[in-house]
Design a protein around this motif. Structure first.
Motif, short mmCIF file in Angstrom:
data_model
loop_
_atom_site.label_atom_id
_atom_site.label_comp_id
_atom_site.label_asym_id
_atom_site.label_seq_id
_atom_site.Cartn_x
_atom_site.Cartn_y
_atom_site.Cartn_z
N SER A 271 0.83 -1.21 0.00
CA SER A 271 0.00 0.00 0.00
C SER A 271 0.86 1.25 0.00
N ARG A 272 0.45 2.21 -0.77
CA ARG A 272 1.03 3.55 -0.78
C ARG A 272 0.02 4.48 -1.42
N VAL B 198 -2.49 10.00 -8.73
CA VAL B 198 -3.38 9.63 -9.84
C VAL B 198 -3.45 8.11 -9.90
N ILE B 199 -4.64 7.58 -10.13
CA ILE B 199 -4.82 6.15 -10.36
C ILE B 199 -5.54 5.98 -11.69
N ASP C 298 -16.88 -1.54 -9.61
CA ASP C 298 -17.04 -1.85 -8.19
C ASP C 298 -15.90 -2.71 -7.68
N ARG C 299 -15.49 -3.70 -8.47
CA ARG C 299 -14.38 -4.57 -8.07
C ARG C 299 -13.05 -3.83 -8.10
N LEU C 300 -12.88 -2.95 -9.06
CA LEU C 300 -11.67 -2.14 -9.14
C LEU C 300 -11.48 -1.31 -7.88
N LEU C 301 -12.55 -0.69 -7.41
CA LEU C 301 -12.46 0.12 -6.20
C LEU C 301 -12.15 -0.73 -4.98
N ARG D 6 -7.29 1.36 -1.36
CA ARG D 6 -6.24 1.56 -0.36
C ARG D 6 -5.09 2.44 -0.87
N PHE D 7 -4.99 2.62 -2.19
CA PHE D 7 -3.95 3.47 -2.75
C PHE D 7 -4.39 4.93 -2.87
#
Length: 217
Positions: A133-134, A138-139, A148-151, A156-157
């Motif tokens: 995690s960091r 921008v993502i 929904d699955r992507l989020l 956490r990033f």
């Protein structure tokens, strides 16, 4: 709307980031992609005939939604390098983190970044669940997982200031309308390269439900 390869290159040339060096890096990326595509199916063979519109500008358009100098940029499920390698080629001073789990794609990304002398690119060769995690400024993610699955996999990033840029093609509006359980400020913007495609963009405040664990679909 950008419809031809000539229009795609003209659009790139007026982009503030696309100086002579940036254009040279993109031209070299196109050469590398065409060569590697003979060994592994990075992109469809048909799309190589429209590579500037379908892949280069389709990626570079995300830069118009982010202030110059914003870093680090986290690109999820990078695959052939879109949009991550294009972003890095045009903003070589920014830290760009490419996440990809497939061995041959990882090797390709590392070779391409080295060839283009993109010293601020890091390739994370792992499943997203295993990436430490960091926080990212921008993502981005192009055809990686349903919204929904992507989020669930990548929130956490993110901080409340992180800019999300998610090219979703023709499913953008539907996926956003179906999203439940998240506090967000997302909206859909028109893609420059496809009249029926959209880019989900905005910020995420957090989840309103417990996040389950598992693999990306």
């Amino acid at each position: 709307m950008i419809e031809t390869e000539a229009q795609a290159k003209d659009w790139l040339r007026q982009l503030p980031e696309c100086d002579a060096a940036g254009m040279a890096r993109l031209e070299r990326l196109v050469e590398l992609l065409a060569d590697e595509n003979q060994r592994q199916n990075l992109v469809s063979a048909a799309s190589l005939g429209e590579v500037w519109r379908r892949h280069i500008v389709d990626s570079a358009q995300l830069l118009t939604r982010v202030p110059r100098g914003t870093s680090p940029w986290l690109d999820l499920g990078t695959g052939a390098g879109f949009p991550g390698l294009v972003i890095a080629a045009l903003r070589p001073e920014c830290e760009v983190l490419l996440v990809e789990s497939r061995k041959r794609r990882i090797e390709w990304l590392e070779r391409a970044a080295a060839d283009l002398q993109l010293t601020h690119v890091q390739v994370h060769g792992a499943r997203l669940e295993d990436v430490p995690s960091r926080h990212a400024a921008v993502i981005s993610a192009r055809a990686f997982a349903p919204l929904d699955r992507l989020l669930e996999l990548s929130a956490r990033f993110s901080t409340s200031d992180t800019i999300w840029l998610l090219p979703k093609g023709r499913s953008a509006k539907q996926e956003l309308e179906m999203l439940r359980g998240w506090h967000h400020m997302f909206h859909v913007e028109q893609s420059l390269t496809d009249p029926e495609a959209g880019v989900i963009t905005g910020t995420l405040q957090g989840s309103a439900k417990p996040i389950r664990k598992g693999k990306a679909s």
